[in-house]
Design a protein around this motif. Structure first.
Motif, short mmCIF file in Angstrom:
data_model
loop_
_atom_site.label_atom_id
_atom_site.label_comp_id
_atom_site.label_asym_id
_atom_site.label_seq_id
_atom_site.Cartn_x
_atom_site.Cartn_y
_atom_site.Cartn_z
N CYS A 1 -5.75 -13.33 2.04
CA CYS A 1 -5.19 -12.79 3.29
C CYS A 1 -5.52 -11.32 3.49
N LYS A 2 -6.63 -10.86 2.92
CA LYS A 2 -6.95 -9.43 3.02
C LYS A 2 -7.13 -9.01 4.48
N ALA A 3 -7.55 -9.92 5.34
CA ALA A 3 -7.77 -9.56 6.74
C ALA A 3 -6.54 -9.82 7.60
N ASP A 4 -5.45 -10.24 6.98
CA ASP A 4 -4.23 -10.55 7.73
C ASP A 4 -3.59 -9.24 8.21
N SER A 5 -3.52 -9.04 9.51
CA SER A 5 -3.08 -7.75 10.05
C SER A 5 -1.64 -7.44 9.69
N LEU A 6 -0.79 -8.44 9.64
CA LEU A 6 0.63 -8.19 9.41
C LEU A 6 0.95 -8.04 7.93
N LEU A 7 0.53 -9.00 7.12
CA LEU A 7 0.90 -8.98 5.70
C LEU A 7 0.16 -7.88 4.94
N TYR A 8 -1.17 -7.83 5.09
CA TYR A 8 -1.91 -6.86 4.29
C TYR A 8 -1.73 -5.42 4.78
N ALA A 9 -1.68 -5.23 6.11
CA ALA A 9 -1.43 -3.89 6.63
C ALA A 9 -0.06 -3.40 6.22
N HIS A 10 0.94 -4.29 6.23
CA HIS A 10 2.28 -3.91 5.80
C HIS A 10 2.30 -3.57 4.31
N PHE A 11 1.56 -4.36 3.52
CA PHE A 11 1.45 -4.10 2.09
C PHE A 11 0.86 -2.71 1.83
N GLN B 1 1.27 4.67 10.44
CA GLN B 1 0.34 5.04 9.36
C GLN B 1 -0.26 6.43 9.59
N LEU B 2 -0.51 6.78 10.86
CA LEU B 2 -0.96 8.14 11.15
C LEU B 2 0.10 9.15 10.73
N LEU B 3 1.37 8.76 10.89
CA LEU B 3 2.46 9.66 10.49
C LEU B 3 2.45 9.89 8.97
N THR B 4 2.18 8.83 8.20
CA THR B 4 2.05 8.99 6.75
C THR B 4 0.88 9.90 6.40
N ILE B 5 -0.25 9.72 7.10
CA ILE B 5 -1.42 10.58 6.87
C ILE B 5 -1.08 12.03 7.18
N ALA B 6 -0.36 12.26 8.29
CA ALA B 6 0.04 13.62 8.66
C ALA B 6 0.97 14.22 7.61
N LEU C 1 -3.06 8.84 1.30
CA LEU C 1 -4.03 8.95 2.40
C LEU C 1 -4.96 7.75 2.45
N LYS C 2 -5.46 7.33 1.29
CA LYS C 2 -6.41 6.21 1.25
C LYS C 2 -5.77 4.92 1.77
N ASN C 3 -4.58 4.60 1.28
CA ASN C 3 -3.92 3.35 1.69
C ASN C 3 -3.46 3.41 3.14
N ALA C 4 -2.94 4.55 3.57
CA ALA C 4 -2.49 4.67 4.96
C ALA C 4 -3.66 4.58 5.93
N ALA C 5 -4.82 5.16 5.57
CA ALA C 5 -5.99 5.11 6.44
C ALA C 5 -6.46 3.66 6.63
N THR C 6 -6.49 2.89 5.55
CA THR C 6 -6.91 1.47 5.65
C THR C 6 -5.91 0.68 6.49
N ALA C 7 -4.60 0.92 6.25
CA ALA C 7 -3.57 0.23 7.04
C ALA C 7 -3.67 0.60 8.51
N ALA C 8 -3.97 1.87 8.81
CA ALA C 8 -4.11 2.32 10.19
C ALA C 8 -5.26 1.60 10.89
N GLU C 9 -6.40 1.46 10.19
CA GLU C 9 -7.55 0.76 10.77
C GLU C 9 -7.22 -0.69 11.07
N LEU C 10 -6.51 -1.36 10.16
CA LEU C 10 -6.12 -2.75 10.40
C LEU C 10 -5.22 -2.87 11.62
N ASN C 11 -4.21 -1.99 11.69
CA ASN C 11 -3.30 -2.02 12.84
C ASN C 11 -4.04 -1.73 14.14
#
Length: 661
Positions: free
Chosen positions: A188-198, A238-243, A216-226
């Motif tokens: 489910c790596k491409a699953d927008s809800l489960l993997y982005a939330h993870f 996720q942008l807020l976490t990066i900030a 930064l690394k994990n938030a950036a990947t989650a942001a791209e999925l969202n």
């Protein structure tokens, strides 16, 4: 943060009211505002949809009484839970318990698992996190037993979030990593809800641990999925976490750009809670620039306060007033700063916000120092130190202790000022060590991640090669199997079913072994951490005692005070709390070592077991002497007495004997 029902129930679009609650979940911090908002939404939703669907709480209760089958009752109880959760949590808990009883009676294991899952969410919503994790564990076991692995992954994420709420960040990260195995298993790596939330949850934990690059690394990947799946609010979060990570790394200009992008998204989506929160963070970022951009900082602070007051969320008002007061203190506008603190104090006392009260006392104490009101400053800083010590806030306690040293110096109390300065240096060193440990862990995790990615790439290449070989083999079998098609078809089916069963059993066994291995590694790390802590603590106390003995011999003025200090240090050395924590971890890792050695010699004392444990860990005589706060000769004598109690001969190696237990 309660994830599975947001994820699974929104997929099937079962209840319109639940999607309303998922959008206002951010407002849960303030019960007064939440109640008002819920009343408006409930009336609105009743008029538009629930009246048509006949799904009001009263209607559902009537349906429950009239329903005949257990299956129908379980579905109605699930609807009732969703109607009351986030609104009247005690009622929601009652419905969840009713569903558990009915599911057990009717032996409906799927609904039993979902009922425990709902109960875990409700307990988490009222901060009863131990009960929440207990029901999450029951639900996970049932889901795994019946193959609902996607839900198991989500529940492990929820347990991680609970541990994060406890402040137990290592445990939180441990459960987040466990959940990844289920995500990998489900592909489910491409699953927008489960993997982005993870990824977003993991980024938040790394941010709390001070591991900003990983955050930064994990938030950036989650942001791209969202962003890919057009989830604007998730993208903004996720942008807020990066900030936040960039602000912590002192990249203030970069943080400001991200904060502004977040703010525009929240404003477009009318998310007033996070519009206020992001405005406050922008004010902090502008106040941290050098030179301070006063107009921009003041503008965003006032905007944050205005929105927080408009939506009547006291927690937002408190943090906004406190950060505004810090900014005013920086630019030497003490009168306005005190007024902001006065207003935040009224709000913080109304909801017993201990964290806010500790910050208010600290800033007010600093203001009194600037104004020369040393007595009032001392009272405020003592309050700040007590509150922050109670909550384990090391950074705030360090700041307050430094200010206390300055006050006592200005008052001419040089001895007390010196004592507070020593405390400040010790706390400051502790903060430095924590920061250094966090950076080391970050490098280790990055290295492990790179190794894992390399292994996954190699495995994919191996799978391609195996698939190619399998395709070729199948072609050969097809050519030679035309004349015996039926025979080979039946044989192939039997072989396939048998092979799949073996593979499934092997996969399940390997997964369980991996979980056990991770749990053992986790305990070993905890044990190593406790051992290091004991060594550092006793070494520090021994060095400090030697230094104080030298001080004691010179100025007569310090003799009486130094004597008292020596008594305190000796008392601290005598505490057995660290030994008890060490003993519990040691017993878990080394299979009840203390019980087994006592079976050999029942007259062993606690000190004998302690010595045996350190020898079992292959510590040197000097290290053991430091841990026990004794001379190395005393350790040698104790080893001799231990050998005698264990009835070993002179030629027997004590360490080798203990290793063999």
């Amino acid at each position: 943060g309660k994830y599975e029902f947001n994820y699974v129930d929104r997929q099937v679009n079962t209840f319109s009211k639940f999607t309303i609650f998922s959008t206002i979940n951010r407002f849960l911090k303030d019960k007064i505002m939440l109640t008002k908002l819920l009343l408006v939404l409930i009336v609105f939703s009743l008029n538009l949809s629930f009246a048509q669907e006949n799904n009001t709480i009263e209607d559902l209760n009537n349906q429950l009484l009239e329903s005949g089958s257990a299956e129908e009752k379980l579905l109605i109880l699930e609807k009732l839970w969703q109607q009351t959760s986030y609104d009247n949590e005690q009622e929601a808990i009652k419905y969840a318990y009713s569903a558990i009883g009915l599911a057990e009676e009717s032996k409906n294991m799927e609904q039993l698992a979902r009922a425990h899952e709902r109960l875990g969410i409700s307990y988490s919503n009222i901060s009863e996190l131990h009960k929440s994790n207990h029901h999450y564990s029951i639900a996970s076991q049932l889901h795994e037993k019946y193959g609902e692995l996607r839900r198991v992954g989500g529940l492990l994420i929820n347990k991680g979030l609970n541990f994060k709420s406890f402040g137990q960040l290592d445990s939180a990260l441990f459960y987040i990593h466990l959940s990844e195995e289920y995500i990998d298993l489900l592909c489910c790596k491409a699953d927008s809800l489960l993997y982005a939330h993870f990824l977003g949850t993991k980024a938040g934990i790394y941010l709390s641990r001070g591991q900003y690059n990983l955050a930064l690394k994990n938030a950036a990947t989650a942001a791209e999925l969202n962003k890919h799946f057009q989830n604007e609010i998730g993208y903004a979060d996720q942008l807020l976490t990066i900030a936040d990570a960039n602000e912590s790394l002192k990249n203030h200009r970069t943080a400001i750009d991200y904060f502004k992008e977040c703010l525009s998204i929240y404003m477009i989506n009318d998310d007033l809670y996070f519009t206020s929160e992001t405005s406050r963070k922008l004010g902090v970022a502008f106040s941290n620039l050098n030179p301070i951009e006063e107009d921009s900082a003041a503008f965003y602070f006032k905007k944050a306060i205005d929105i927080a007051q408009r939506i009547e969320i006291r927690s937002l008002q408190i943090t906004s007033f406190i950060d505004y007061a810090k900014f005013l203190y920086k630019i030497n506008r003490m009168g306005e700063a005190k007024e902001a603190l006065r207003r935040s104090y009224e709000l913080a006392t109304s909801i017993m916000d201990t964290f806010g009260l500790s910050d208010i006392a600290l800033i007010m104490g600093k203001i009194h120092v600037v104004e020369g009101n040393y007595e009032q400053a001392e009272d405020q800083l003592n309050t700040a130190i007590q509150l922050k010590d109670r909550m384990g806030l090391l950074a705030g306690k360090t700041d307050a202790t430094k200010s206390m040293a300055e006050i006592l110096y200005q008052k001419g109390h040089f001895k007390e000022a010196y004592d507070y300065f020593i405390k400040y240096k010790m706390l400051s060193d502790s903060l430095f060590n924590l920061d250094r440990a966090a950076k080391f862990d970050e490098l280790q995790i990055t290295f492990d991640t790179q190794q894992k990615d390399t292994q996954l790439a190699l495995q994919k290449e191996e799978i391609k090669a195996l698939n190619a070989k399998a395709s070729f083999d199948n072609l050969i079998k097809t050519v030679y199997g035309i004349g015996m098609f039926s025979f080979f078809t039946i044989s192939g089916l039997i072989f396939f079913v048998y092979n799949q069963r073996i593979k499934n059993n092997k996969t399940a066994r390997e997964k369980q072994e991996a979980i056990y291995k991770k749990e053992i590694e986790f305990k070993q790390k905890e044990l190593a951490s406790q051992t290091l802590h004991l060594v550092q603590k006793n070494t520090f106390i021994q060095d400090l005692k030697e230094s104080l003995e030298r001080i004691k011999s010179s100025p007569d003025l310090f003799k009486f005070e130094m004597g008292k200090l020596m008594v305190l240090i000796n008392r601290e050395s005598a505490k057995d709390h660290d030994w008890e924590v060490f003993k519990s971890y040691f017993s878990e890792v080394h299979n009840n070592f203390d019980i087994r050695i006592k079976e050999i010699a029942r007259d062993l004392t606690e000190n004998d077991i302690r010595l045996a444990s350190f020898l079992r860990m292959n510590l040197s005589t000097k290290e053991i002497a430091s841990l026990l706060n004794v001379m190395p000769d005393s350790v040698l004598k104790s080893k001799y007495r231990l050998k005698k109690k264990l009835k070993l001969d002179k030629d027997d190696d004590l360490a080798q004997f203990l290793d063999g237990l």
